[in-house]
Design a protein around this motif. Structure first.
Motif, PDB file in Angstrom:
ATOM      1  N   ARG A 179      -0.198  -9.415  34.301  1.00  0.00           N
ATOM      2  CA  ARG A 179       0.502  -8.077  34.868  1.00  0.00           C
ATOM      3  C   ARG A 179       1.925  -8.119  34.372  1.00  0.00           C
ATOM      4  O   ARG A 179       3.037  -7.698  35.080  1.00  0.00           O
ATOM      5  CB  ARG A 179       0.757  -8.322  36.407  1.00  0.00           C
ATOM      6  N   ASP A 180       2.292  -8.844  33.218  1.00  0.00           N
ATOM      7  CA  ASP A 180       3.511  -8.571  32.414  1.00  0.00           C
ATOM      8  C   ASP A 180       3.612  -6.894  31.982  1.00  0.00           C
ATOM      9  O   ASP A 180       2.486  -6.210  31.843  1.00  0.00           O
ATOM     10  CB  ASP A 180       3.512  -9.017  31.182  1.00  0.00           C
ATOM     11  N   ALA A 181       4.723  -6.394  31.968  1.00  0.00           N
ATOM     12  CA  ALA A 181       4.962  -4.929  31.725  1.00  0.00           C
ATOM     13  C   ALA A 181       4.514  -4.341  30.142  1.00  0.00           C
ATOM     14  O   ALA A 181       4.961  -5.254  29.322  1.00  0.00           O
ATOM     15  CB  ALA A 181       6.524  -4.463  32.088  1.00  0.00           C
ATOM     16  N   ILE A 182       3.634  -3.399  30.203  1.00  0.00           N
ATOM     17  CA  ILE A 182       3.580  -2.988  28.963  1.00  0.00           C
ATOM     18  C   ILE A 182       4.749  -1.822  28.300  1.00  0.00           C
ATOM     19  O   ILE A 182       4.654  -2.040  27.142  1.00  0.00           O
ATOM     20  CB  ILE A 182       2.207  -2.418  28.808  1.00  0.00           C
ATOM     21  N   LEU A 183       5.496  -1.450  29.185  1.00  0.00           N
ATOM     22  CA  LEU A 183       6.624  -0.760  28.772  1.00  0.00           C
ATOM     23  C   LEU A 183       7.688  -1.259  29.801  1.00  0.00           C
ATOM     24  O   LEU A 183       7.723  -0.973  30.993  1.00  0.00           O
ATOM     25  CB  LEU A 183       6.641   0.823  28.846  1.00  0.00           C
ATOM     26  N   GLU A 184       8.788  -1.945  29.217  1.00  0.00           N
ATOM     27  CA  GLU A 184       9.717  -2.619  29.903  1.00  0.00           C
ATOM     28  C   GLU A 184      11.073  -1.736  30.129  1.00  0.00           C
ATOM     29  O   GLU A 184      11.240  -0.856  29.327  1.00  0.00           O
ATOM     30  CB  GLU A 184      10.124  -3.910  29.356  1.00  0.00           C
ATOM     31  N   ARG A 185      11.789  -2.131  31.250  1.00  0.00           N
ATOM     32  CA  ARG A 185      13.157  -1.306  31.398  1.00  0.00           C
ATOM     33  C   ARG A 185      13.981  -2.012  30.505  1.00  0.00           C
ATOM     34  O   ARG A 185      13.938  -3.122  30.125  1.00  0.00           O
ATOM     35  CB  ARG A 185      13.311  -1.539  32.970  1.00  0.00           C
ATOM     36  N   GLY A 186      15.011  -1.125  30.324  1.00  0.00           N
ATOM     37  CA  GLY A 186      16.000  -1.855  29.454  1.00  0.00           C
ATOM     38  C   GLY A 186      17.059  -2.812  30.130  1.00  0.00           C
ATOM     39  O   GLY A 186      16.846  -2.963  31.537  1.00  0.00           O
ATOM     40  N   GLN A 187      17.960  -3.350  29.516  1.00  0.00           N
ATOM     41  CA  GLN A 187      18.844  -4.060  30.144  1.00  0.00           C
ATOM     42  C   GLN A 187      19.807  -3.284  30.961  1.00  0.00           C
ATOM     43  O   GLN A 187      20.219  -2.095  30.716  1.00  0.00           O
ATOM     44  CB  GLN A 187      19.792  -5.000  29.176  1.00  0.00           C
ATOM     45  N   PRO A 188      20.535  -3.895  32.118  1.00  0.00           N
ATOM     46  CA  PRO A 188      21.485  -3.194  32.737  1.00  0.00           C
ATOM     47  C   PRO A 188      22.652  -2.490  32.070  1.00  0.00           C
ATOM     48  O   PRO A 188      23.176  -3.265  31.307  1.00  0.00           O
ATOM     49  CB  PRO A 188      22.041  -4.582  33.834  1.00  0.00           C
ATOM     50  N   GLY A 189      22.802  -1.280  32.060  1.00  0.00           N
ATOM     51  CA  GLY A 189      23.925  -0.691  31.447  1.00  0.00           C
ATOM     52  C   GLY A 189      23.107   0.249  30.459  1.00  0.00           C
ATOM     53  O   GLY A 189      23.638   1.144  29.911  1.00  0.00           O
ATOM     54  N   ASP A 190      21.899   0.032  30.096  1.00  0.00           N
ATOM     55  CA  ASP A 190      21.224   0.822  29.069  1.00  0.00           C
ATOM     56  C   ASP A 190      20.795   2.175  29.744  1.00  0.00           C
ATOM     57  O   ASP A 190      20.498   2.183  30.837  1.00  0.00           O
ATOM     58  CB  ASP A 190      19.838   0.083  28.479  1.00  0.00           C
ATOM     59  N   TRP A 191      20.455   3.059  28.958  1.00  0.00           N
ATOM     60  CA  TRP A 191      20.066   4.406  29.266  1.00  0.00           C
ATOM     61  C   TRP A 191      18.835   4.338  30.141  1.00  0.00           C
ATOM     62  O   TRP A 191      18.425   5.201  30.736  1.00  0.00           O
ATOM     63  CB  TRP A 191      19.786   5.383  28.179  1.00  0.00           C
ATOM     64  N   ASP A 192      17.844   3.503  30.121  1.00  0.00           N
ATOM     65  CA  ASP A 192      16.649   3.340  30.753  1.00  0.00           C
ATOM     66  C   ASP A 192      16.578   1.939  31.449  1.00  0.00           C
ATOM     67  O   ASP A 192      15.482   1.299  31.927  1.00  0.00           O
ATOM     68  CB  ASP A 192      15.406   3.485  29.962  1.00  0.00           C
ATOM     69  N   TRP A 193      17.598   1.529  32.031  1.00  0.00           N
ATOM     70  CA  TRP A 193      17.581   0.340  32.765  1.00  0.00           C
ATOM     71  C   TRP A 193      17.124   0.352  34.278  1.00  0.00           C
ATOM     72  O   TRP A 193      16.266  -0.768  34.715  1.00  0.00           O
ATOM     73  CB  TRP A 193      19.045  -0.411  33.069  1.00  0.00           C
ATOM     74  N   GLY A 194      16.730   1.385  34.929  1.00  0.00           N
ATOM     75  CA  GLY A 194      16.352   1.302  36.057  1.00  0.00           C
ATOM     76  C   GLY A 194      14.915   1.793  36.331  1.00  0.00           C
ATOM     77  O   GLY A 194      14.397   1.385  37.341  1.00  0.00           O
ATOM     78  N   ILE A 195      14.353   2.705  35.614  1.00  0.00           N
ATOM     79  CA  ILE A 195      13.275   3.445  35.617  1.00  0.00           C
ATOM     80  C   ILE A 195      12.758   3.627  34.337  1.00  0.00           C
ATOM     81  O   ILE A 195      13.462   4.468  33.487  1.00  0.00           O
ATOM     82  CB  ILE A 195      13.245   4.573  36.440  1.00  0.00           C
ATOM     83  N   VAL A 196      11.388   3.432  33.987  1.00  0.00           N
ATOM     84  CA  VAL A 196      10.763   3.989  32.754  1.00  0.00           C
ATOM     85  C   VAL A 196       9.332   4.312  33.322  1.00  0.00           C
ATOM     86  O   VAL A 196       8.733   3.819  34.063  1.00  0.00           O
ATOM     87  CB  VAL A 196      10.681   2.914  31.713  1.00  0.00           C
ATOM     88  N   GLU A 197       9.023   5.528  33.062  1.00  0.00           N
ATOM     89  CA  GLU A 197       7.690   6.276  33.317  1.00  0.00           C
ATOM     90  C   GLU A 197       7.131   7.150  32.197  1.00  0.00           C
ATOM     91  O   GLU A 197       7.848   7.826  31.499  1.00  0.00           O
ATOM     92  CB  GLU A 197       7.933   7.257  34.477  1.00  0.00           C
ATOM     93  N   THR A 198       5.998   6.752  31.703  1.00  0.00           N
ATOM     94  CA  THR A 198       5.466   7.672  30.737  1.00  0.00           C
ATOM     95  C   THR A 198       4.721   8.785  31.443  1.00  0.00           C
ATOM     96  O   THR A 198       4.615   8.716  32.537  1.00  0.00           O
ATOM     97  CB  THR A 198       3.974   6.686  30.155  1.00  0.00           C
ATOM     98  N   GLY A 199       4.414   9.723  30.502  1.00  0.00           N
ATOM     99  CA  GLY A 199       3.669  10.720  30.726  1.00  0.00           C
ATOM    100  C   GLY A 199       2.258  10.870  30.073  1.00  0.00           C
ATOM    101  O   GLY A 199       1.692   9.798  29.887  1.00  0.00           O
TER     102      GLY A 199
END
Length: 459
Positions: free
Chosen positions: A295-315
């Motif tokens: 259950r490790d993430a296959i697409l990880e969020r960025g680090q705090p302050g990065d443009w994608d630190w809170g949410i990543v969602e593929t389409g």
């Protein structure tokens, strides 16, 4: 991915390989007057030498349906299509669809949410005017239907669309649905979001459905339910629990893959705040799904302050391009509830990430060695393998069903592999040919020493 064809694993671990984000991310940002937050609630396809993207902007209290093209999947051109007015009353924009315009001939902007999550499916079997089928979600409050649900539209070229049935082909449910047309079996498959009461909380959940013609769909049923191990991160904190937000699905070789959007909710029954990242799931039939690995993430969020630190969602995007597999995703610099770091404004942009071919997951052994046994039917003249044995070695043996080695194909005759390669051929010393084994059931035994195997096939 799973144990479906594996007869034995000894002293190996199944390892998730997170996608590598592109160094130039985000690759599409909001820089037009009619754009605000850019959402990859859409589709990317590669057709010939051209990438095509159907995506959305959320601004002016509505979703705006946009189109872009690229030669390399990184640099995107947003052509002026001249079809619909934007909020400056200009036709010089890349808006490709307004469902209300299809039903009213009003080319002007309308401040209602329209066509959420645009799944663009390639369906030439339906006729040349329906080379592309779009399945998207709309809300009853939008004004072009009396109720919520999933609607169809059709196109010859992916840009000029005709309306589908007036009523939704899948009524109700919730607004994150992902679909594919399974060319191998000639079936439309879908994953729709609904709310289910699970262990005392109403949770966003993913349900599977399917259709022969895209019009009549089976009643959606649960594809995956959050298990207790999916909420170990919460450490028993009140109001912290896991939801499954959505799951784009894809046929990949002999299986189906899902990119599950895992929402770690932190505000209890309010159910609006927390983070989202992406985990890998798989299925053999498009109905029964399982989480892959630990259950490790296959697409990880960025680090705090990065443009994608809170949410990543593929389409709806898993694009094979030579030796890489590419996906696209929305990145948010905020939590689901909109909370950013400090006084930074909320932003959403589109990024891309890649894997080497087949290398989503590997079976890895350390220096003490490990073994994997796979049941298979010989269907080619050579046995190919995707493996990284650059720090050690990998060897193979072919056995009868009773486990006895086939003469000439034992470990002692195998020419060990000691390189990292996406497509290597396993060979045995001597005058060996697989022709005599054609269509026979065999067991492939692999010995790994400081090595990892990703896929194996006959060719």
């Amino acid at each position: 991915m799973d144990d479906g064809e594996i007869a034995l694993m000894r002293d190996v671990e199944r390892v998730i390989h997170p996608a590598q984000k592109h160094k130039e991310n985000p690759v599409v940002t909001a820089d037009k007057q009619w754009e605000d937050e850019l959402l990859f609630g859409g589709t990317v396809r590669k057709e010939g030498n051209r990438y095509r993207m159907w995506y959305q902007s959320h601004g002016w209290d509505t979703y705006v349906n946009l189109y872009a093209e690229s030669r390399d999947g990184i640099q995107w051109n947003r052509p002026y299509l001249g079809r619909y007015e934007d909020f400056t009353r200009s036709l010089e924009n890349n808006i490709y669809l307004s469902r209300l315009a299809l039903r009213s001939d009003n080319l002007g902007p309308v401040n209602v949410n329209q066509d959420h999550n645009q799944n663009i499916l390639y369906t030439p079997h339906l006729g040349e005017d329906k080379n592309y089928t779009m399945i998207s979600y709309d809300y009853g409050r939008s004004g072009y239907s009396a109720c919520d649900g999933y609607f169809l539209a059709f196109s010859r070229d992916g840009l000029e669309w005709t309306d589908g049935p007036e009523e939704p082909v899948i009524p109700g449910h919730a607004d994150v649905g992902w679909f594919l047309f399974d060319e191998e079996e000639g079936v439309f498959r879908g994953i729709v979001k609904s709310f289910l009461n699970i262990r005392g909380y109403s949770r966003r959940s993913v349900l599977w459905t399917e259709s022969d013609d895209g019009l009549d769909w089976a009643m959606p049923r649960p594809a995956l339910i959050p298990e207790l191990k999916d909420e170990e991160w919460a450490e028993g904190r009140e109001g912290h629990y896991t939801q499954f937000y959505g799951m784009p699905i894809f046929r990949y070789e002999s299986m189906f893959l899902g990119l599950l959007q895992v929402f770690r909710c932190t505000d209890g029954r309010t159910s609006s705040d927390g983070t989202v990242d992406v985990h890998l799931t798989c299925s053999r039939d498009g109905k029964n799904w399982q989480m892959v690995g630990n259950r490790d993430a296959i697409l990880e969020r960025g680090q705090p302050g990065d443009w994608d630190w809170g949410i990543v969602e593929t389409g709806n995007a898993l694009v094979s391009d030579g030796d890489i597999v590419r996906t696209y995703f929305t990145g948010f610099n905020c939590l689901h509830g909109g909370h950013t770091i400090g006084d930074e404004g909320k932003r959403a942009s589109i990024g891309t990430a890649t894997w080497l071919r087949d290398r989503f997951v590997g079976l890895r052994a350390g220096s003490a060695g490990g073994e994997v046994e796979v049941n298979s039917v010989v269907s080619g003249a050579e046995l190919h393998i995707n493996t990284n044995a650059s720090r050690g070695s990998l060897s193979a043996e072919l056995c009868h069903g009773n486990g006895k080695p086939i003469e000439g194909f034992g470990f002692s005759q195998c020419m060990k592999l000691s390189e990292d390669g996406l497509d290597q051929v396993i060979r045995w010393r001597g005058d060996t040919s697989l022709v005599s084994l054609a269509e026979k059931q065999v067991r492939i035994k692999l010995k790994l020493n400081d090595a990892e195997v990703f896929s194996i096939w006959w060719e």
